[in-house]
Structure formats: structure tokens, C-alpha cells
Design an enzyme around this catalytic site. Structure first.
Site, PDB file in Angstrom:
ATOM      1  N   HIS A  52      37.831  40.663  23.525  1.00  0.00           N
ATOM      2  CA  HIS A  52      37.353  41.162  22.240  1.00  0.00           C
ATOM      3  C   HIS A  52      38.082  40.474  21.102  1.00  0.00           C
ATOM      4  CE1 HIS A  52      34.952  44.388  23.976  1.00  0.00           C
ATOM      5  NE2 HIS A  52      35.940  44.599  24.822  1.00  0.00           N
ATOM      6  N   VAL A 175      52.889  53.942  44.743  1.00  0.00           N
ATOM      7  CA  VAL A 175      54.089  54.599  44.215  1.00  0.00           C
ATOM      8  C   VAL A 175      53.795  56.080  44.065  1.00  0.00           C
ATOM      9  CG1 VAL A 175      55.695  54.774  42.292  1.00  0.00           C
ATOM     10  CG2 VAL A 175      54.888  52.519  43.068  1.00  0.00           C
ATOM     11  N   SER A 341      39.976  49.511  27.314  1.00  0.00           N
ATOM     12  CA  SER A 341      39.517  48.492  26.384  1.00  0.00           C
ATOM     13  C   SER A 341      40.190  48.686  25.036  1.00  0.00           C
ATOM     14  CB  SER A 341      38.002  48.584  26.222  1.00  0.00           C
ATOM     15  OG  SER A 341      37.570  47.586  25.340  1.00  0.00           O
ATOM     16  N   CYS A 440      21.973  36.479  47.632  1.00  0.00           N
ATOM     17  CA  CYS A 440      21.798  37.096  48.961  1.00  0.00           C
ATOM     18  C   CYS A 440      22.964  38.018  49.293  1.00  0.00           C
ATOM     19  CB  CYS A 440      21.576  36.051  50.052  1.00  0.00           C
ATOM     20  SG  CYS A 440      23.046  35.462  50.908  1.00  0.00           S
ATOM     21  N   CYS A 445      26.562  34.214  54.337  1.00  0.00           N
ATOM     22  CA  CYS A 445      27.900  33.630  54.445  1.00  0.00           C
ATOM     23  C   CYS A 445      28.972  34.589  54.918  1.00  0.00           C
ATOM     24  CB  CYS A 445      28.311  32.958  53.133  1.00  0.00           C
ATOM     25  SG  CYS A 445      28.626  34.089  51.783  1.00  0.00           S
TER      26      CYS A 445
END
Lengths: 488, 422
Positions: A52, A175, A341, A440, A445
Site C-alpha cells: 500500500h 510457543v 493491513s 489444473c 504435477c
């Protein structure tokens, strides 16, 4: 005790990894404890990937200052680390007089925060820049310094660089308790063991308030805000050149439509407060809410090319601002709490700020030698033909295409498995190489990637996981299962 | 970079590529080359170890590998070069094929004609936008089939199958035979998209329930799949609240459709049909790019490999005629999908075909006691009645050359289904 580190960092997200890299330049031992099985497994991998510009946050807040500082660090940092980044710019669009007032406020805030180059646009100007915008748009704010980055690839590079310079990453370490000791040190319990350190840094994202409250009387509360996304295949003609925002609301910056650094189209996020920070499921209602808003920006949107849906959980602290620095009332403890954000945008600046403070307080001296970062090789698909030819000559595995959709070679997958922070699962390979990220979704793969992982690591295919832990791909061999059936 | 040249280059050594190559060679083309990205020829048939292949072509029930082997053997007899481990990266409009392999690096091959025979891929979860977690244990049916049949691993123990495509049905039986429990097969449409014989032989024979008009509406499990929620859907395919059923399972197999794999076709600028997702072709299987032909599942998804072979022989003959420079048609009839029809192939027919032309298409819905009508303007060329037409079974009708005499090229040839009285 063996499990001692001068500095322990809880959390291997983008902030924890950026901090680890900063501290790796100093003479101290640094260990990052991460509850997942890879870095960037929390909000750092599941966000909008936007750097941003810094016009959102109110002037004077940490969010405002660190966003602008962080965004300025991005171009050089990504170039140094070989991380995909583009300053594609952004438009914030409005549909009413009220929105125009909001945009003017954003412009004023941006100016106060030090954002350069912003400009109010008329309807016609906005539509000429982005012809696929809803023609009902009435006004827009142009933000040329807004950027896009691959947030997980940035985190991998930060973690790799830190590792090369001596930082140790420990995965599967949640933790659970941080206990300050009388001598100013810490005992940290992870459920799998106990660690000790002189300095403790809380970069635990969604869990950061829980850890904070163990160290400080000043209680914090994190609200877990889930954001759901659609990711569309890379189109031949991108619908938008820039990130398109709608006017922000109380729940956040609203739903965006953005190109990604890899040419996909990202739609989202929704915003819903949830109880469980690890609940990264998508829901029909959440996805529907995204589409409803996306249609306002982009009426012609089609989900025909949708590749996947995902969600991330932002750590929203009730106070609304980042909480960064020494933990109040607990010497030698530091924290970055409430990193929502613009957390990704701010991460490089947050890390510098925290590291500076720690270096000063602990009087750390700079290492004489810093190992230079070796950037990941340019992806095969981006090489020119001569470079492709040379790459195959040097390493024939470059001639073996494993992922058809994204054109990823065996050489790149093998390299990812042997990076300083290695890819140990099919998803970890995917995020580092893009094998399986195409249309796909790994149908072709993923068995091949699993076999290469097994071959390179010596781990049985039965132990290879999708994403660490118990996310195993296979449940047995054929003979085993047939045997079991024969016995019953 | 080396530039090589061949008369006909065939991309893919599955059943389509093999048949096309055999036909071209039998027509006397000496310079041809088949490129295959896998380590062996045979394509997807290599992992289809069930039988039922070849009934039409050989009047025998073969397994997939047996069927493929017949073409591989024939190609060897004809001395057809098949290079395996070679991936094509792009095809240009002037038929320059760029490909890559570990042993020969990056190459460019100029071809007199190119035959696209890359097959298809499975639609993944993302195409459905199914909500839920992104845990392990969700596979496309073909991926699971590869794990089981080629690699010898079981992908799961308690299985739900979403979609009733043929591969999903075959995998329901396969997983059951290997000791897994298949809990349900769930189909969003009110009918199966698979062959009826597979419904009987793969589900009914093993007491696996088929839930029509149902879909998966939630996927649960943090690391490995733990549960899916299945809901009934209404006529507009929206889930009906209150109909949810939970299935505890560790595996979800998706058999929700196949998509012709046309990235290379697009790189050559081949025009694609939004209905079939394959190339728009003429009755000689030539695409919109001169000298580029397409056949098999890259053109449109077939139910039976026998039909793939038939079509690909024709494409191979046509490509041979093209490189021999035989006169080419310049005027065409358009073929259009009429009511009740989806994706008729070919989409155009030369004005005076020298041989019969087969039109292949799928009904858009289930029709009982209906008729297929092929007509041009007012003239009916074919009318065939059948007990049932379903989207799961491709229909095809042959038009003799004399059918086309006297037709006006300005009128399209329209294929439609005329509903019968129930």
C-alpha cells in the site's frame, strides 16, 4: 541447556522473518520458532499481496508512518532478494458524492502521511485508464506508488537470507508459554521442548496478543478477521492494469480487484470476525459476499477461469494501530502485535524499527562478514531462448517440464527443495516454484512433485505431505491394502 | 538454436496422436515426428487398466494399455519416430514448434502440417468454487488413478466421489477392489455424465449409492480431509438448506468434467469454440490456422477411445493431403447447434465432400423418445429416433456426400433434437 538462543523470535511470518534477517547481521544467535511447517504459513501467505502507498491510516499512527517507510524500502529490497514486485499503481473508486468526500479525505491523509503523486480523477479519466471499470463510477483517486508483491516469496527470501547468515528456523514449535526469569532471561515452552533466551520477540501474528498478555499487565485483545479470496487464471489480456479498491469501510479497505505479480487476477477479501484464528476455511456466504462487491468494481467478472479460493486471518487489535517495540513492563521482551493491513507493506520498516531497538538495548555489534544473498534463479519460463538453452546444457533437469500449466522444470523444483529454508512438502514446493499453481491445480504435477521430494530427501512417498503435519498424500501401498483386505 | 524440418509434426502420443501418425504414414508421408511429454507413448490409456476399450474398433474388450499397445506396435512397424520426454512450449501460426527436453535442449521444428493431439485435463476444485478447507486428500479422479495404477499407492481409505464422470465411476470400483470404502458418488445434475454401463458395473455392482441432484457444499479437515457435507440442489443447482448429509471420509475424488488442453492451440492463434473448449474445425479436422489440425480429446471430449481413433485417422489422412498440396476446399457449409444440442463437431463442412462426414455432438439434456434432426434450410438430411439421448453419451451421425448436393451454402446445417411425447 542445549535449547538456548540469544534471541528467540516467535513467529515465522513476514515480520518475524524480516526481523530475523535484520538481526542476522549482528553477533548474536537467533532462533525463529514457528508453529507451522514452513514460514509464511499464517496471514503472510494469504493476503492481498499489496504494498500500500500509505494513504489509509490516520496521520500520526504507527500504521501511517511504517506503511510509508516500508513501501519506500520495497523496490530495493525486492530487487536485492529477487522477489517479484511491481509498482502497478492503484485506483480507489467512488460511486457517489459521499464517496467523493471519502476519496478527498484519503487524498488529504495521504498527503499528510507523505504519499507522493496522488491525484483525483474524473469518471472519464478513470474509465480511460481502466476501461473495464463499472461505468457507474463517478470519481477515483489515482495512487501511482501502490505496488504488488508475492508475499510468501518475499518471506521465503527473507528467511533464506537469514538462514545463510546463521539464523535457525524451528518448525512445528508452537510457543505455548513464555516465562520471564528473575535474571531477565526467558524460558519458552513449545509443547515439544523448552527454550531459553536472553531476548524474546513476539511476532506471533494471530497469537501475538496471547503471548503479550503472558508478559504484560497491559492486556491486549486480537480480533481474528477472516478474508476470503478468489484467484483467477492469468488471462491473455488483463482486465485491470492497477489494483482497484472501493472506498474503505470500518472493517477494512474493502474488496479489491488486482493483478498479481504473476499475472493472475485476485478478488477479495471478505471481512468477517471469527473465533478460531486457524479457521482458514472458505464459506459460501463469504465467497458470495466477495462476488457481490467485485461486481460493483467489475460488472463483467466471470468465474469461468477461477483457479482456487483461499482465506487468511488478519490479526486486528482492538486499539486499531500496530503495537511495536518493547513489551510494557517486561524487560528484554519485544513485540509486533496487531499486524494487519498494512502489515505486509510495513514489514520491512517494522523489522528495522524492532531490530534497531534490540541492537541498541543489547548493545549488539555488527558481524564483520555478511554472506551475500544468492537470488533464486530466474524462472525458466521467463528466460530468453538462449538462456533456456544454456540452462539445459548446464543442468538437463531444466529440460524436464514438470508443471505444464505454469511451465516449471524439474531443476527449479529440485532447487526449491534445497533452498536454505527447504521446501519439505508439495505445497511448499508450489509456493516456491509455482508448480501446481496453474489452472489444473496440480492434477498433473503433484504426483511428480511428490516423487521428486521423495527422491531428493530420501523420505518415503508415504511420508510426503501436502503441507506438513498430518496432511499426508497417500494412505498406503497397493499390496498393503490388498493384504489387509485378504486378512479380513 | 537448431532448426529442424518435418512434413507432419504430431503433438502427443496418446491414442489420437498415434492414430493420426499411423494414417499419415500409411498415406506415404515419410517425414513425420511424434512428440510426447511422458516417458512412454500411450497417453492416459497407460493408467486405464480396466477393460472395455476397443469394442467398436477391434470387436474385443481390451484394457487401456492393450489398446494403446496395438497402435504403438503398428507405429513401430511403420517406423514412425516417437520422441518421448519432449514438452512442446509453443506452436506458431506458421507451424514452427518450439519444444524442450533434457537430452536435446530447446529446439525449433518447422512442420508442413501440425496435428494437435494433446488430450484434455480434469476440471479441478477451483472450477467449482466449493467452499471449505484446503486440506490434503482431495484429488481429481485421474490423479488418484495415476497413484493407484501407475505408482502402486492408495490415496485414501474412505472415499466420496464428486461428479459421475466416467473416470470417477471407474475409480469408485478401483478403490473398492483395493479395499477402500467408497461411501457415495454425488452428482449435481439430475442425470449422470458417465456411461450407463459404468453406472451399472462400477456403482450398482458394488452397492455404492449415487446421489443425483446433490453436491458437496463443505469440505472439512485441517490437515487431511475429515468430512464432506453433501446437500441436495434445486432445479437451478443451488443447495437446498436443511438437506445436508455428513460423510466422514479421508478422500474426495473429483470427476467433474474434462477440458481440452488448448494452451498450445492458443499460442498458434487457433480459434476455439466456447462450447467444446476445443478448436473450431472443418470436416478435415483443420483448425482456423491453415495446416494445423486437431483430433481426439484436445478437439472435444470423447466417451470412447474407439471414436478418438476414428477421428484421428481422418485427421492424419487430411494432414497428409495438405502436405501433398492437394486442392483445398474454399467454400463451406456452416454447422450450427440447434435446440437441445451442444458442441457439434465439425463446425464447417466443405461444399462437396468426397467421403461421408460424421457429425458428433452432445445432447444438452436428457431427452426420451426424441429424434435428432439434421437439416439445411427446409430440407431434412437425417432424422433418427432414439429411446434416450443423454449428455453423458456423445451422439454421431454420418452424412453421405450425396446429402450435400443441391444445398445452399448460405444456409447453415443445423443439428437439433426434436422432443418426443413422454
Amino acid at each position: 541447556m542445549n535449547n538456548h538462543s540469544d534471541i528467540l523470535i516467535a513467529g515465522g511470518g513476514v515480520v518475524g522473518c524480516a526481523l530475523a534477517r535484520e538481526l542476522s547481521r549482528y553477533a548474536c544467535s537467533v532462533t525463529v520458532l514457528e508453529q507451522a511447517w514452513d514460514v509464511a504459513e499464517g496471514a503472510s501467505k494469504a493476503n492481498s499481496g499489496i504494498v500500500h502507498a500509505g494513504y489509509d491510516a490516520a496521520p500520526g499512527t504507527l500504521k501511517a508512518r511504517l506503511n510509508v517507510e516500508g513501501a519506500r524500502l520495497y523496490p530495493a529490497l525486492c530487487a536485492e532478494l529477487g522477489v517479484p514486485y511491481a509498482q502497478c499503481g492503484a485506483l480507489v473508486i467512488g460511486f457517489s458524492k459521499e464517496d467523493e468526500v471519502t476519496l478527498q479525505e484519503l487524498l488529504d491523509r495521504g498527503l499528510a502521511n507523505g504519499v507522493s503523486g496522488m491525484k483525483m480523477l474524473s469518471r472519464a479519466e478513470a474509465l480511460s485508464l481502466e476501461p473495464n471499470l463499472n461505468p457507474a463510477v463517478t470519481c477515483a483517486l489515482l495512487v501511482p506508488t501502490s505496488g504488488i508483491v508475492s508475499p510468501y516469496e518475499l518471506t521465503f527470501a527473507l528467511a533464506d537470507d537469514a538462514t545463510l547468515n546463521g539464523v535457525s528456523f524451528r518448525f512445528g514449535e508452537t510457543v505455548q508459554a513464555v516465562r520471564p526469569q528473575a535474571d531477565g532471561s526467558f524460558l519458552v515452552e513449545t509443547g515439544r521442548g523448552v527454550w531459553s533466551s536472553d531476548t524474546f520477540v513476539n511476532c506471533a501474528g494471530a497469537s501475538s496478543a496471547v503471548l503479550h498478555n503472558q508478559l504484560s499487565d497491559l492486556s491486549l485483545r486480537i480480533i481474528h478477521r477472516r478474508g476470503q479470496y478468489y484467484l483467477l487464471d492469468h488471462p491473455a489480456h488483463p482486465p485491470f492494469q492497477r489494483t482497484i479498491f472501493q472506498c474503505p469501510s470500518r472493517m477494512g479497505k474493502g474488496v479489491l480487484v488486482s493483478p498479481t505479480v504473476h499475472g493472475n487476477v485476485l478478488l477479495g477479501p471478505s471481512a468477517e470476525d471469527i473465533a478460531d484464528p486457524e479457521d482458514t476455511a472458505t464459506t459460501q456466504s463469504g465467497l458470495d459476499s466477495v462476488m457481490e462487491k467485485v461486481r460493483l468494481t467489475w460488472p463483467q467478472v466471470s468465474l469461468r477461469t477461477n483457479i482456487t479460493n483461499f482465506s487468511g486471518v488478519r490479526a486486528h487489535e482492538e486499539g486499531g494501530d500496530f503495537i511495536i517495540g518493547p513489551v510494557s513492563g517486561c524487560p528484554n521482551a519485544y513485540e509486533a502485535v496487531g499486524i494487519e493491513s498494512p502489515g505486509l507493506s510495513s514489514a520491512p520498516a517494522i523489522a528495522r524499527e524492532l531490530a534497531g531497538r534490540i541492537v541498541q538495548d543489547r548493545n549488539l555489534s555488527r558481524k564483520e562478514q555478511v554472506l551475500p544473498f544468492r537470488k533464486p534463479a530466474i524462472p525458466f519460463r521467463e528466460m530468453d531462448p538462449d538462456a533456456q538453452q544454456a540452462a539445459i546444457r548446464d543442468n538437463p533437469q531444466y529440460g524436464n517440464i514438470i508443471c505444464r500449466c505454469e511451465v516449471i522444470t524439474e531443476a527449479e523444483i529440485v532447487a526449491a527443495i534445497h533452498r536454505p529454508v527447504p521446501a519439505t512438502s508439495v505445497d511448499a514446493v508450489k509456493r516456491r516454484t509455482r508448480a501446481g499453481m496453474g489452472r489444473c491445480q496440480g492434477g498433473f504435477c503433484s504426483p511428480r512433485v511428490a516423487s521428486i521430494l521423495s527422491r531428493e530427501t530420501g523420505i518415503s512417498l508415504l511420508e510426503i505431505t501436502k503441507n506438513g503435519g498430518n496432511s499426508y498424500l497417500l494412505t498406503g501401498t497397493l499390496t498393503e491394502d490388498a493384504d489387509r483386505r485378504d486378512r479380513t | 538454436m537448431n532448426r529442424e524440418r518435418v512434413d507432419i509434426l504430431i503433438i502427443g502420443a496418446g491414442p489420437a496422436g498415434l492414430a493420426a501418425a499411423i494414417a499419415a504414414r500409411e498415406d506415404g508421408i515419410s517425414s513425420l515426428l511424434v512428440l510426447e511429454r511422458e516417458a512412454q507413448p500411450g497417453g492416459i490409456l497407460r493408467q486405464c487398466i480396466h477393460n472395455g476399450f476397443g469394442l467398436h474398433r477391434f470387436q474385443e474388450e481390451l484394457t487401456g494399455p492393450e489398446y494403446a499397445q496395438r497402435d504403438i506396435d503398428r507405429a513401430r512397424e511403420l517406423d514412425i519416430p516417437i520422441e518421448c520426454g519432449v514438452t512442446v512450449l509453443s506452436v506458431s501460426a506458421d507451424r514452427v514448434v518450439t519444444c524442450v527436453s533434457p537430452t536435446h535442449g530447446l529446439r525449433q521444428i518447422e512442420a508442413g502440417a501440425v496435428i494437435l493431439a494433446m488430450g484434455c485435463r480434469e476440471r479441478p476444485r477451483g472450477a467449482l468454487c466449493t467452499p471449505g478447507t484446503r486440506c490434503a486428500g482431495i484429488y481429481s479422479a485421474g490423479t488418484a488413478q495415476r497413484f493407484v495404477n501407475l505408482e502402486g499407492f492408495m490415496p485414501g481409505k474412505r472415499v466420496v466421489i464428486l461428479g459421475s464422470g466416467d473416470i470417477g465411476l471407474i475409480m469408485a470400483r478401483r478403490m473398492t477392489l483395493q479395499g477402500a470404502k467408497v461411501l457415495a458418488c454425488v452428482e449435481i445434475m439430475p442425470y449422470s455424465s458417465g456411461l450407463n454401463r459404468n453406472i451399472v458395473q462400477c456403482l450398482q455392482d458394488y452397492d455404492i449409492p449415487l446421489y443425483l441432484s446433490h453436491t458437496v457444499t463443505d469440505i472439512q479437515g485441517r490437515e487431511r480431509l475429515e468430512r464432506v457435507i453433501v446437500s441436495e440442489v434445486d432445479a437451478r443447482r443451488r443447495p437446498i438448506p436443511g438437506t445436508e448429509m455428513a460423510f466422514d471420509c479421508d478422500t474426495l475424488l473429483l470427476s467433474v468434467g474434462l477440458i481440452p488442453e488448448n494452451e498450445l492451440s492458443e499460442s498458434a492463434g487457433v480459434q476455439l469454440s466456447p462450447t467444446t473448449s476445443g478448436a473450431v474445425v472443418s470436416d478435415s479436422f483443420e483448425t482456423s490456422v491453415p495446416g494445423v489440425f486437431a483430433c481426439g480429446n484436445v478437439l472435444h471430449v470423447h466417451d470412447l477411445v474407439d471414436h478418438v481413433s476414428d477421428e484421428s485417422f481422418q485427421a492424419g489422412h487430411a494432414a497428409a493431403a495438405f502436405v501433398r498440396g492437394e486442392p483445398r476446399a474454399e467454400r463451406w457449409f456452416r454447422v450450427e447447434d440447434g435446440e437441445g444440442i451442444r458442441g457439434c463437431v465439425p463446425q464447417k463442412i466443405q461444399l462437396c465432400p468426397s467421403a461421408s462426414v460424421t457429425l458428433m455432438f452432445r445432447p444438452a439434456d436428457v431427452f426420451r423418445n426424441a429424434s435428432v434432426v439434421i437439416s439445411c434450410s427446409e430440407r431434412e438430411l437425417v432424422r433418427r429416433k432414439a429411446m434416450i439421448f443423454t449428455p453423458g453419451e456423445m451422439a454421431s451421425y454420418s452424412l453421405k456426400p450425396e446429402c450435400f448436393q443441391g444445398l445452399s451454402e448460405t444456409d447453415p446445417i443445423v443439428v437439433r433434437i426434436e422432443k418426443g411425447v413422454d
